[in-house]
Design an enzyme around this catalytic site. Structure first.
Site, PDB file in Angstrom:
ATOM      1  CG  ASP A   1      -7.181  21.317   4.659  1.00  0.00           C
ATOM      2  OD1 ASP A   1      -7.418  20.863   5.799  1.00  0.00           O
ATOM      3  OD2 ASP A   1      -7.979  22.059   4.048  1.00  0.00           O
TER       4      ASP A   1
ATOM      5  CG  ASP B   1     -11.400  21.010   8.595  1.00  0.00           C
ATOM      6  OD1 ASP B   1     -11.988  21.311   7.557  1.00  0.00           O
ATOM      7  OD2 ASP B   1     -10.209  20.640   8.629  1.00  0.00           O
TER       8      ASP B   1
HETATM    9  C1  DX5 Z   1      -8.862  25.338   7.553  1.00  0.00           C
HETATM   10  C2  DX5 Z   1      -9.680  24.178   7.081  1.00  0.00           C
HETATM   11  C3  DX5 Z   1     -10.046  24.398   5.629  1.00  0.00           C
HETATM   12  C4  DX5 Z   1     -11.027  23.410   5.102  1.00  0.00           C
HETATM   13  C5  DX5 Z   1     -11.144  23.481   3.599  1.00  0.00           C
HETATM   14  O1  DX5 Z   1      -8.678  25.265   8.903  1.00  0.00           O
HETATM   15  O2  DX5 Z   1      -8.921  22.983   7.231  1.00  0.00           O
HETATM   16  O3  DX5 Z   1      -8.876  24.365   4.877  1.00  0.00           O
HETATM   17  O4  DX5 Z   1     -10.607  22.149   5.443  1.00  0.00           O
HETATM   18  O5  DX5 Z   1     -11.396  24.771   3.293  1.00  0.00           O
HETATM   19  P1  DX5 Z   1     -11.570  25.323   1.799  1.00  0.00           P
HETATM   20  O6  DX5 Z   1     -11.444  24.175   0.832  1.00  0.00           O
HETATM   21  O7  DX5 Z   1     -12.940  25.901   1.803  1.00  0.00           O
HETATM   22  O8  DX5 Z   1     -10.468  26.315   1.652  1.00  0.00           O
END
Ligand code: DX5
Length: 226
Positions: free
Chosen positions: A178, A37
């Site tokens: 995601d 990310d």
């Molecule tokens: C948001 C990020 C999150 C991350 C995963 O900007 O992209 O979505 O990848 O986060 P979780 O799985 O903890 O919601």
């Protein structure tokens, strides 16, 4: 024929003092690829991984890396993340006024092009450039942080995107989700048509550990397919 389920961790919740070891553990746990990310503090209110961090971790895992570019000016950075070892680059449709050209540049750099859309962004422009895409990422949280609540109202959007891509002759394009993906939300996303599922917090906090987490998330997603 449905596309294979892929379980993809975000390393956002990992121990930033030991990212190489985290990548090795994720590889060992059986993930299909690893998502970085990348945040610039402008497009989203957080700042994370530069290309050198990713390059330093490349040797610690064999699975592909994808860079989720949550950045204002992705065109200035594409080559850096390809050189760092990312096999796929995901640009946000909201961050470039020339999406077709940006995706073509990613392909020219030898990486796989993908586009992400935030919860409030329609999918129309994505279908227009489907011929340049390997994957579409439907955000199921507002980007910037891990550990947020899954936005289940994105499921009709996932379903509609799958329908439009199939109708336009692109059944091979992956749909990734995601944000907030866990054992209790992954079934809804998979049933709606997502086949690439990113999990960060839920996977890193999985009670029985990463290996069981990957296995359980994969079997729940597979069982949920209509
Ligand atoms: C948001 C990020 C999150 C991350 C995963 O900007 O992209 O979505 O990848 O986060 P979780 O799985 O903890 O919601």
């Amino acid at each position: 024929m449905s596309l294979p389920i892929q379980i993809v961790p975000s390393v956002l919740p990992a121990d930033f003092s030991a990212l190489g070891a985290a990548c090795a553990a994720l590889d060992e746990a059986g993930v299909d690829k690893i998502q970085w990310d990348v945040m610039d503090g402008h497009f989203v209110p957080n700042l994370t991984f530069g290309p050198d961090v990713i390059a330093a971790c490349r040797q610690h895992a064999d699975v592909p890396f994808e860079a989720h570019l949550m950045v204002e000016r992705p065109d200035d950075l594409l080559h850096l993340y390809v050189e760092a070892g990312c096999e796929m680059l995901i640009v946000h449709a909201e961050t470039t006024s020339h999406l077709h050209r940006t995706l073509g540049r990613i392909r020219d750099l030898g990486s796989q092009p993908a586009v992400a859309v935030n919860p409030s962004t329609p999918i129309d422009e994505v279908v227009q450039v489907a011929d340049l895409l390997d994957m579409v990422l439907i955000m199921t949280v507002n980007p910037g942080f891990g550990g947020q609540k899954y936005i289940s109202t994105m499921e009709p959007k996932i379903r509609e995107l799958r329908r439009q891509l199939n109708e336009a002759g692109f059944p091979e394009i992956d749909i990734e989700v995601d944000g907030g993906i866990s054992a209790s939300t992954i079934a809804g996303a998979s049933a709606a048509g997502a086949n690439v599922l990113v999990s960060g917090s839920a996977l890193f906090k999985y009670p029985e550990g990463l290996g069981h987490g990957v296995k359980d998330l994969r079997s729940i997603a597979e069982a949920a397919r209509t």
